[in-house]
Motif scaffolding. Structure first.
Motif, PDB file in Angstrom:
ATOM      1  N   PRO A 294       1.071  -8.934  -6.496  1.00 41.56           N
ATOM      2  CA  PRO A 294      -0.301  -9.462  -6.597  1.00 41.56           C
ATOM      3  C   PRO A 294      -0.417 -10.668  -7.533  1.00 41.56           C
ATOM      4  CG  PRO A 294      -0.329  -7.073  -6.748  1.00 41.56           C
ATOM      5  CD  PRO A 294       1.110  -7.489  -6.790  1.00 41.56           C
TER       6      PRO A 294
ATOM      7  N   ILE B 260      -8.035  -6.053  -0.017  1.00 44.39           N
ATOM      8  CA  ILE B 260      -8.010  -4.752  -0.710  1.00 44.39           C
ATOM      9  C   ILE B 260      -6.573  -4.263  -0.850  1.00 44.39           C
ATOM     10  CG2 ILE B 260      -8.688  -2.331  -0.486  1.00 44.39           C
ATOM     11  CD1 ILE B 260     -11.262  -3.304   0.785  1.00 44.39           C
ATOM     12  N   CYS B 261      -5.753  -4.531   0.176  1.00 44.93           N
ATOM     13  CA  CYS B 261      -4.342  -4.097   0.128  1.00 44.93           C
ATOM     14  C   CYS B 261      -3.598  -4.769  -1.025  1.00 44.93           C
ATOM     15  CB  CYS B 261      -3.628  -4.427   1.427  1.00 44.93           C
ATOM     16  SG  CYS B 261      -4.310  -3.601   2.846  1.00 44.93           S
ATOM     17  N   VAL B 262      -4.099  -5.920  -1.472  1.00 43.23           N
ATOM     18  CA  VAL B 262      -3.468  -6.599  -2.600  1.00 43.23           C
ATOM     19  C   VAL B 262      -4.078  -6.119  -3.917  1.00 43.23           C
ATOM     20  CG1 VAL B 262      -2.994  -8.847  -3.639  1.00 43.23           C
ATOM     21  CG2 VAL B 262      -3.034  -8.609  -1.164  1.00 43.23           C
ATOM     22  N   LEU B 263      -5.405  -5.972  -3.906  1.00 42.76           N
ATOM     23  CA  LEU B 263      -6.097  -5.674  -5.164  1.00 42.76           C
ATOM     24  C   LEU B 263      -5.967  -4.214  -5.578  1.00 42.76           C
ATOM     25  CD1 LEU B 263      -9.340  -7.802  -4.797  1.00 42.76           C
ATOM     26  CD2 LEU B 263      -7.354  -8.227  -6.244  1.00 42.76           C
ATOM     27  N   LEU B 264      -5.897  -3.306  -4.605  1.00 38.36           N
ATOM     28  CA  LEU B 264      -5.831  -1.896  -4.984  1.00 38.36           C
ATOM     29  C   LEU B 264      -4.528  -1.585  -5.740  1.00 38.36           C
ATOM     30  CD1 LEU B 264      -7.258   0.737  -5.063  1.00 38.36           C
ATOM     31  CD2 LEU B 264      -6.325   1.302  -2.830  1.00 38.36           C
ATOM     32  N   PRO B 265      -3.365  -2.025  -5.224  1.00 40.72           N
ATOM     33  CA  PRO B 265      -2.139  -1.807  -6.026  1.00 40.72           C
ATOM     34  C   PRO B 265      -2.218  -2.500  -7.379  1.00 40.72           C
ATOM     35  CG  PRO B 265      -1.580  -2.563  -3.833  1.00 40.72           C
ATOM     36  CD  PRO B 265      -3.058  -2.651  -3.935  1.00 40.72           C
ATOM     37  N   PHE B 266      -2.830  -3.678  -7.412  1.00 43.59           N
ATOM     38  CA  PHE B 266      -2.967  -4.436  -8.647  1.00 43.59           C
ATOM     39  C   PHE B 266      -3.707  -3.621  -9.705  1.00 43.59           C
ATOM     40  CE2 PHE B 266      -5.496  -7.692 -11.016  1.00 43.59           C
ATOM     41  CZ  PHE B 266      -4.439  -8.329 -11.626  1.00 43.59           C
ATOM     42  N   TRP B 267      -4.707  -2.845  -9.259  1.00 45.76           N
ATOM     43  CA  TRP B 267      -5.501  -2.051 -10.188  1.00 45.76           C
ATOM     44  C   TRP B 267      -4.914  -0.675 -10.447  1.00 45.76           C
ATOM     45  CZ3 TRP B 267      -9.480  -3.030 -13.389  1.00 45.76           C
ATOM     46  CH2 TRP B 267     -10.024  -4.303 -13.296  1.00 45.76           C
TER      47      TRP B 267
ATOM     48  N   LEU C 141     -12.116  -1.037  -8.841  1.00 44.05           N
ATOM     49  CA  LEU C 141     -12.029  -2.160  -7.899  1.00 44.05           C
ATOM     50  C   LEU C 141     -13.376  -2.377  -7.213  1.00 44.05           C
ATOM     51  CD1 LEU C 141     -10.337  -4.232  -6.402  1.00 44.05           C
ATOM     52  CD2 LEU C 141      -9.691  -2.463  -4.787  1.00 44.05           C
TER      53      LEU C 141
ATOM     54  N   ILE D 173       0.780   4.055  -2.728  1.00 45.39           N
ATOM     55  CA  ILE D 173      -0.480   4.795  -2.828  1.00 45.39           C
ATOM     56  C   ILE D 173      -0.621   5.736  -1.640  1.00 45.39           C
ATOM     57  CG2 ILE D 173      -2.984   4.519  -2.796  1.00 45.39           C
ATOM     58  CD1 ILE D 173      -2.490   1.838  -4.253  1.00 45.39           C
TER      59      ILE D 173
ATOM     60  N   MET E   4       0.811  -1.216   0.000  1.00 44.44           N
ATOM     61  CA  MET E   4       0.000   0.000   0.000  1.00 44.44           C
ATOM     62  C   MET E   4       0.846   1.269   0.000  1.00 44.44           C
ATOM     63  SD  MET E   4      -3.136  -0.668  -0.281  1.00 44.44           S
ATOM     64  CE  MET E   4      -4.061   0.758   0.284  1.00 44.44           C
TER      65      MET E   4
END
Lengths: 276, 420
Positions: free
Chosen positions: B300, B240-247, A258, A34, A31
């Protein structure tokens, strides 16, 4: 504080906390980019360091006053929307065709259709550069749209296929039996059931195009600059706070995508009775 | 399809046959419809993806420039008995001089000079310099004349370069991509030490790919395990911590790593504040930066396949092992880990394949010594304009990736990729 069963010794507890901390660090690592970049975009000073002296929206305003950025945003949207439309429509149709289990040559066809996802982007870009130069349409949005559409289709094929794995074919047959034409059955039975898959495929295709820079480097001239292309030259030449503001906007877009995807996944699971 | 109500009477042989053939026909129609649905995309992918890559592969062996401008010279060179005569006969020089004039007039000579220069530095100035000294009305005998212009025209090496560059189809670009070349006797030898670039770049690409695969596995496996074993509510939240960077856009993440890792950046601040370092260290524009950013971007892709396999592993098996007397470590490594191997191999292969083709991230956060094979391809297309060599390097990369892709397909199946 976690309650341990009485048999867990000191070593077990140390291991537990050590393991949790390690995972916490990895998630923080994921994270961090971001979390770091978003506040800096609101920095009133053009520095990339903390603490931030004051907050301001000036870098976001700077995007709106810069015709180059505005053109890049417009190009990005045009390219992403057009390529998504192409890849989603062709990809969905193909996935429906690939639903048939006993299709001769299915393995080979699937491998070809999915290959744009695996082949390194630089190779696709070089080949497209030769191809569209020969056609005389290098340095045009058309060339970029077509190559992005090719890059996006594997995602559509994969997500729609995945949605169809649990698809109950007797439903379409029942519709046909009740007198529906193939098209009508497709439109009123198949599509409502698989549209979450189609939409997530479309989202993937959109994200792929919206984020893609290598083919744009090769196929786009000054007039065809997209947002990632503009970021690329910005990062290479001089990192400016405006880039962080653009990055923040892109992060907001990814959060929205997402959330949509998560919503679709849940809806799909619910409709197929797989709710967790 | 029309519904047929069958009588209780048994079917006659003829009726059975006709039923069979009708079923076959229906099956065939279904297949035709399926092909018709797949056809548009297949045609599009063939046109917009397979044809361009084929063009690149053609460019990696096609070599028309010298052959089209100097056909007579090349024929004469082929007739030259190289072992008996130290220098080519007058016929070669005569053909060369005449074709030089024609080529200069047509404005093609510069292309030929550039092409020859790829194989041997100095050929460009030799050819262009010679062309300047020869007037349109000049006549032979040419051998002495050209040798007087430049002694290089008497050397076997010069003519070997010319001859080898004259093949309309050549393996020369692939040889160059592997740091090899042909010498004056057409033997394949290694490039001189100071010109060997690409084998290094390839092994660097493999090495960085392996490092990134290792680190993503090291960081990804425990996290995937945590996410798979936590109660679904917490697990989904942490996901979410994995998917948000992925996106998140690749460029956004790369930019962010520059901000974090630069000399005046956050990470240096942190290390200073903790007293771990006394002066700021260089963390970006070097190998550390490349591996860090690429590990972040590809993590991810490691976590998601492992996670989806771990979700399927029944927890009762580890409990059974424990109750049979296995310690926690033994139970984990002997019972749990083997069951997650499909996810591990899928994730590792995917990360490795993707890492091999990386261009943007190393180009932005790496130094000159961290550039991977993609960088050299882009460089030859954009700057040195040696499209043949760029295509051959692309061909080598493509071959490597397709081989791994075949392994991946065998182990995992190409459509079984889990995407969030």
């Amino acid at each position: 504080m976690t309650q341990f069963p009485p048999y867990v010794g000191l070593g077990g507890r140390a291991w537990f906390y050590g393991y949790r901390s390690f995972c916490g660090l990895v998630l923080l690592f994921l994270m961090a980019p971001i979390l770091v970049i978003v506040p800096l975009a609101f920095n009133s000073q053009p520095y990339f360091t903390y603490p931030i002296p004051g907050f301001s929206l000036r870098w976001f305003e700077a995007i709106w006053q810069d015709t180059i950025w505005l053109q890049a945003i417009r190009n990005s949207i045009v390219v992403a929307v057009a390529s998504t439309v192409i890849s989603t429509s062709l990809g969905t149709l193909a996935a429906i065709g690939l639903m048939r289990k006993d299709l001769p040559g299915k393995g080979l066809i699937t491998a070809v259709l999915v290959s744009p996802m695996i082949v390194p982007i630089i190779i696709t870009a070089v080949g497209s550069y030769f191809f569209y130069s020969n056609l005389g349409i290098a340095n045009s949005l058309t060339a970029i749209i077509l190559s992005h559409a090719a890059l996006g289709t594997p995602f559509v094929v994969i997500t729609v296929t995945a949605t169809m794995v649990g698809f109950d074919h007797s439903l379409t047959r029942a519709a046909r039996n009740l007198g529906a034409s193939p098209l009508y059955a497709f439109r009123t039975v198949t599509i409502p059931l698989v549209w979450p898959g189609i939409l997530s495929g479309a989202l993937f295709a959109f994200a792929t195009s919206f984020d893609e820079v290598v083919t744009v480097l090769f196929l786009g001239g000054v007039e065809q600059r997209t947002v990632p292309r503009q970021m690329w030259s910005g990062v290479r030449e001089q990192l400016s706070p405006t880039i962080l503001a653009v990055a923040t906007v892109l992060i907001v877009i990814s959060v929205a995508m997402l959330l949509t995807l998560e919503f679709l996944r849940r809806r799909n699971a619910r409709m197929r009775g797989l709710a967790d | 399809m029309t519904a047929t109500i069958l009588d209780a009477e048994p079917l006659s042989a003829a009726e059975r046959r006709s039923l069979k053939s009708r079923l076959r026909r229906a099956e065939r129609m279904g297949r035709v419809r399926a092909y018709a649905a797949v056809a548009p995309l297949l045609a599009f992918i063939l046109l917009a993806f397979v044809v361009p890559i084929t063009l690149m592969l053609i460019n990696s062996v096609q070599n028309p420039v010298v052959a089209s401008q100097f056909p007579r010279t090349l024929t004469a060179l082929a007739a030259w008995g190289r072992t008996a005569e130290p220098t080519p006969p007058e016929g070669v020089y005569e053909a060369f001089a005449e074709e030089l004039k024609v080529s200069r007039k047509a404005g093609e000579l510069s292309k030929v000079a550039t092409r020859l220069n790829y194989d041997s530095g100095g050929m460009r100035s030799l050819l262009m310099g010679t062309a300047r000294r020869i007037k349109d009305g000049d006549t032979g005998p040419w051998k002495e004349r050209l040798l007087a212009v430049d002694a290089a025209w008497g050397k076997r090496e010069t003519w070997a370069v010319f001859r080898q560059a004259g093949d309309p189809f050549t393996a020369g670009y692939y040889l160059a991509a592997l740091d090899l070349r042909r010498d004056a006797d057409d033997q394949i030898v290694r490039q001189p030490e100071d010109q060997r670039l690409y084998v290094d770049a390839m092994s660097r690409t493999l090495w960085v790919g392996a490092l990134v695969t290792f680190f993503t596995l090291l960081a990804g496996y425990p996290v995937a395990y945590l996410l798979a074993t936590l109660p679904p509510k917490t697990g989904n939240l942490l996901m979410i911590c994995v998917l948000l960077p992925f996106w998140t856009s690749l460029l956004v993440r790369t930019t962010s790593w520059i901000v974090i890792l630069q000399r005046e950046g956050l990470f240096n601040d942190l290390l200073m504040a903790l007293g771990l370092i006394d002066e700021r260290v260089q963390l970006i524009f070097n190998r550390f930066g490349v591996v860090t950013a690429m590990t972040h971007i590809l993590l991810p892709f490691m976590i998601l396949p492992i996670y989806s396999v771990m979700k399927q592993v029944p927890p009762s098996l580890v409990r059974a092992a424990r109750s049979l007397g296995a310690g926690p470590v033994t139970a984990f490594f002997k019972v749990y880990v083997p069951q997650t191997m499909p996810g591990v191999s899928a994730g590792a292969l995917l990360v490795f394949i993707l890492a091999l083709g990386y261009y943007i991230t190393p180009a932005l956060v790496g130094g000159p010594a961290d550039q991977m094979i993609s960088y050299f391809i882009a460089d030859h297309i954009g700057r040195s304009l040696n499209w043949g060599l760029a295509s051959a390097l692309g061909g080598v990369l493509l071959a490597g990736v397709l081989a791994l892709y075949a392994v991946y397909d065998r182990l995992v199946g190409v459509t079984n990729v889990k995407l969030g």
